[in-house]
Motif scaffolding. Sequence first.
Motif, PDB file in Angstrom:
ATOM      1  N   ASN A 161       0.818  -1.329   0.002  1.00  0.00           N
ATOM      2  CA  ASN A 161      -0.171  -0.017  -0.054  1.00  0.00           C
ATOM      3  C   ASN A 161       0.834   1.441   0.008  1.00  0.00           C
ATOM      4  OD1 ASN A 161      -2.738   1.625   0.633  1.00  0.00           O
ATOM      5  ND2 ASN A 161      -1.408   2.125   2.346  1.00  0.00           N
ATOM      6  N   ARG A 162       1.899   1.233   0.710  1.00  0.00           N
ATOM      7  CA  ARG A 162       2.917   2.439   0.844  1.00  0.00           C
ATOM      8  C   ARG A 162       3.630   2.865  -0.517  1.00  0.00           C
ATOM      9  NH1 ARG A 162       8.105   3.791   2.542  1.00  0.00           N
ATOM     10  NH2 ARG A 162       8.009   5.630   3.680  1.00  0.00           N
ATOM     11  N   TYR A 163       3.755   1.840  -1.191  1.00  0.00           N
ATOM     12  CA  TYR A 163       4.352   1.862  -2.654  1.00  0.00           C
ATOM     13  C   TYR A 163       3.077   2.219  -3.632  1.00  0.00           C
ATOM     14  CZ  TYR A 163       8.875   0.223  -0.987  1.00  0.00           C
ATOM     15  OH  TYR A 163       9.741   0.015  -0.482  1.00  0.00           O
ATOM     16  N   LEU A 164       2.063   1.788  -3.666  1.00  0.00           N
ATOM     17  CA  LEU A 164       0.882   2.174  -4.541  1.00  0.00           C
ATOM     18  C   LEU A 164       0.594   3.669  -4.158  1.00  0.00           C
ATOM     19  CD1 LEU A 164      -1.236  -0.873  -4.033  1.00  0.00           C
ATOM     20  CD2 LEU A 164      -0.221  -0.058  -6.269  1.00  0.00           C
ATOM     21  N   LYS A 165       0.415   4.035  -3.025  1.00  0.00           N
ATOM     22  CA  LYS A 165       0.103   5.422  -2.605  1.00  0.00           C
ATOM     23  C   LYS A 165       0.999   6.424  -3.098  1.00  0.00           C
ATOM     24  CE  LYS A 165      -2.153   8.484   0.300  1.00  0.00           C
ATOM     25  NZ  LYS A 165      -2.025   8.814   1.569  1.00  0.00           N
ATOM     26  N   LYS A 166       2.365   6.079  -2.954  1.00  0.00           N
ATOM     27  CA  LYS A 166       3.446   7.046  -3.674  1.00  0.00           C
ATOM     28  C   LYS A 166       3.542   7.009  -4.932  1.00  0.00           C
ATOM     29  CE  LYS A 166       6.020   6.983   0.710  1.00  0.00           C
ATOM     30  NZ  LYS A 166       5.382   8.197   1.133  1.00  0.00           N
ATOM     31  N   PHE A 167       3.406   5.796  -5.678  1.00  0.00           N
ATOM     32  CA  PHE A 167       3.742   5.724  -7.043  1.00  0.00           C
ATOM     33  C   PHE A 167       2.500   5.644  -7.954  1.00  0.00           C
ATOM     34  CE2 PHE A 167       7.597   4.535  -4.597  1.00  0.00           C
ATOM     35  CZ  PHE A 167       8.391   5.486  -5.257  1.00  0.00           C
ATOM     36  N   ASP A 168       1.616   5.294  -7.220  1.00  0.00           N
ATOM     37  CA  ASP A 168       0.203   5.143  -8.176  1.00  0.00           C
ATOM     38  C   ASP A 168      -0.783   5.740  -8.056  1.00  0.00           C
ATOM     39  OD1 ASP A 168      -1.755   4.089 -10.126  1.00  0.00           O
ATOM     40  OD2 ASP A 168      -2.364   2.456  -8.649  1.00  0.00           O
ATOM     41  N   PHE A 169      -1.255   6.095  -6.790  1.00  0.00           N
ATOM     42  CA  PHE A 169      -2.493   7.208  -6.111  1.00  0.00           C
ATOM     43  C   PHE A 169      -1.929   8.578  -6.776  1.00  0.00           C
ATOM     44  CE2 PHE A 169      -4.225  10.107  -3.111  1.00  0.00           C
ATOM     45  CZ  PHE A 169      -5.644   9.490  -3.515  1.00  0.00           C
ATOM     46  N   PHE A 170      -0.899   8.940  -6.193  1.00  0.00           N
ATOM     47  CA  PHE A 170      -0.524  10.447  -6.393  1.00  0.00           C
ATOM     48  C   PHE A 170      -0.391  10.732  -7.875  1.00  0.00           C
ATOM     49  CE2 PHE A 170      -0.357  11.160  -1.920  1.00  0.00           C
ATOM     50  CZ  PHE A 170      -0.700  12.637  -1.897  1.00  0.00           C
ATOM     51  N   PRO A 171       0.506   9.846  -8.447  1.00  0.00           N
ATOM     52  CA  PRO A 171       0.648  10.209  -9.921  1.00  0.00           C
ATOM     53  C   PRO A 171      -0.828  10.231 -10.586  1.00  0.00           C
ATOM     54  CG  PRO A 171       2.235   8.723  -9.515  1.00  0.00           C
ATOM     55  CD  PRO A 171       1.607   8.692  -8.181  1.00  0.00           C
ATOM     56  N   GLU A 172      -1.602   9.302 -10.382  1.00  0.00           N
ATOM     57  CA  GLU A 172      -2.827   9.297 -10.893  1.00  0.00           C
ATOM     58  C   GLU A 172      -3.973  10.561 -10.609  1.00  0.00           C
ATOM     59  OE1 GLU A 172      -3.322   6.465 -12.738  1.00  0.00           O
ATOM     60  OE2 GLU A 172      -5.410   7.428 -13.408  1.00  0.00           O
ATOM     61  N   ASN A 173      -3.791  10.865  -9.400  1.00  0.00           N
ATOM     62  CA  ASN A 173      -4.680  12.058  -8.873  1.00  0.00           C
ATOM     63  C   ASN A 173      -3.948  13.484  -8.944  1.00  0.00           C
ATOM     64  OD1 ASN A 173      -7.279  10.615  -8.010  1.00  0.00           O
ATOM     65  ND2 ASN A 173      -5.577   9.399  -7.138  1.00  0.00           N
ATOM     66  N   PHE A 174      -2.463  13.394  -8.737  1.00  0.00           N
ATOM     67  CA  PHE A 174      -2.158  14.765  -8.572  1.00  0.00           C
ATOM     68  C   PHE A 174      -0.988  14.871  -9.538  1.00  0.00           C
ATOM     69  CE2 PHE A 174       0.749  17.609  -5.832  1.00  0.00           C
ATOM     70  CZ  PHE A 174       0.109  18.551  -6.085  1.00  0.00           C
ATOM     71  N   ALA A 175      -0.705  13.934 -10.566  1.00  0.00           N
ATOM     72  CA  ALA A 175       0.289  13.941 -11.717  1.00  0.00           C
ATOM     73  C   ALA A 175       2.046  14.050 -10.873  1.00  0.00           C
ATOM     74  CB  ALA A 175       0.098  15.076 -12.424  1.00  0.00           C
ATOM     75  N   ILE A 176       2.039  13.995  -9.771  1.00  0.00           N
ATOM     76  CA  ILE A 176       3.480  13.750  -9.400  1.00  0.00           C
ATOM     77  C   ILE A 176       3.538  12.338  -8.308  1.00  0.00           C
ATOM     78  CG2 ILE A 176       4.425  16.004  -9.494  1.00  0.00           C
ATOM     79  CD1 ILE A 176       4.121  16.537  -6.443  1.00  0.00           C
ATOM     80  N   SER A 177       4.756  11.881  -8.087  1.00  0.00           N
ATOM     81  CA  SER A 177       4.886  10.862  -7.255  1.00  0.00           C
ATOM     82  C   SER A 177       5.149  11.304  -5.584  1.00  0.00           C
ATOM     83  CB  SER A 177       6.275  10.210  -7.500  1.00  0.00           C
ATOM     84  OG  SER A 177       6.197   9.620  -8.844  1.00  0.00           O
ATOM     85  N   ALA A 178       4.762  10.965  -4.862  1.00  0.00           N
ATOM     86  CA  ALA A 178       4.836  11.117  -3.620  1.00  0.00           C
ATOM     87  C   ALA A 178       6.107  10.515  -2.839  1.00  0.00           C
ATOM     88  CB  ALA A 178       3.866  10.880  -2.593  1.00  0.00           C
ATOM     89  N   CYS A 179       7.310  10.854  -3.607  1.00  0.00           N
ATOM     90  CA  CYS A 179       8.551  10.355  -3.136  1.00  0.00           C
ATOM     91  C   CYS A 179       9.590  11.505  -3.561  1.00  0.00           C
ATOM     92  CB  CYS A 179       8.801   9.146  -3.509  1.00  0.00           C
ATOM     93  SG  CYS A 179      10.686   8.520  -3.010  1.00  0.00           S
ATOM     94  N   ALA A 180      10.389  11.941  -2.803  1.00  0.00           N
ATOM     95  CA  ALA A 180      11.384  13.007  -3.123  1.00  0.00           C
ATOM     96  C   ALA A 180      12.845  12.432  -3.383  1.00  0.00           C
ATOM     97  CB  ALA A 180      11.383  13.963  -2.382  1.00  0.00           C
ATOM     98  N   GLY A 181      12.704  11.021  -3.127  1.00  0.00           N
ATOM     99  CA  GLY A 181      14.227  10.395  -3.263  1.00  0.00           C
ATOM    100  C   GLY A 181      15.087  10.912  -2.148  1.00  0.00           C
TER     101      GLY A 181
END
Length: 356
Positions: A306-326
């Motif tokens: 879920n943590r990865y889905l939220k950062k790399f799927d949910f956010f790009p899908e809904n906000f057009a950016i990944s929720a990870c800054a590296g």
Amino acid sequence: MRTLFLNTKDLPDFLNNLSKEYSVYVPSKIKGKGLPCDFGFKLPTHDYLWEKLSAVKKEDLAFNDYRSIESLRAFFTRSKEKLVLSDNENKIAVFGVKACDLFCLKIQDFVFSGGEIKDPFYERRRASALLISGDCLSFKEACFCLALEINPYPGEGFDLNFSVLENGFVVDVGSDKGEEAIKASAALFAPATSQALAQREEKRNALARNLSGHLERHKIPSKDVLQEIVKAGYESDIWQAEAEKCVECGACNFVCGTCHCFLLAEDRFGNAHERVRLWDCCSYANFARVAGGANPLKLRYQRVRNRYLKKFDFFPENFAISACAGCGRCIEACPAKIDIRSVLRKLNEEKSLSAR
Ligand code: SF4
Ligand code: SF4
């Protein structure tokens, strides 16, 4: 954007002038933790924590080479706080913010003030805060901002940005608040020369080259395929393998500058109970449990995924950016040595194999 120059010796005076209006936080150097490093990388021997300027000796005032241990998040939503708006909160100025920190704030802004319903605590603190960022001079083993197309020097989102040169700083003024903040110290600043700007460019390019060389060895998949590989790996055994190592401590969530989930609860203060807000954590077994006991994330591997889905799927899908800054904070904090870079790499390898 106005670009100025400040001599190194004038930095303390500038920060002291700022402290007449703001509670100023500066990076303070602490001894490094001697973490094991991949690929023979030589770890820097120190870390940074933000401290109040008044608690830091003038001679210990440091420009941080890279991001601090903690993220900016705690300045805007506390790990635990009573839900009472106070008029007594100080305006804060944070010096030593890095590009990854500014990126993380985009996610926090989206969550707490991007919709119809805005969080008044967050909005008030965010609106009054002065963010003074700085170029990175070096990087940690765990840093991988560049793999997510975030440069190790800020380009937007700051009020002032400091780039270190031999004898001073090139200072970009990024907002009206930044302009206001330098007014009281106007005599300390001069216009930046074209030589200073050229030197800065050179330093920025050299650091980006070094970081890029470091990242090559980690084989992190490119940013544009992350959503695809995380989705394609939904049924992968990788989640179960990572979950077997996870001890559900929550460190990966609490150090992350983009994580934002919270709980509302009652807490006892003397003889009274009051409403409090606490940071929540998606690694915890009860994170998704609802009244009646149903839990869509009952199994640990589901929560890791879920943590990865939220950062790399949910956010790009809904906000057009990944929720990870590296920023790599979760990599350093995890006692189970779960490394987000290698999870992404393994998912990518698995996807490539299945396509053959
Ligand atoms: S997930 Fe890890 S690397 Fe990404 S922003 Fe959060 S702490 Fe940093
Ligand atoms: S820091 Fe590591 S062990 Fe702790 S919850 Fe996160 S993944 Fe699990």
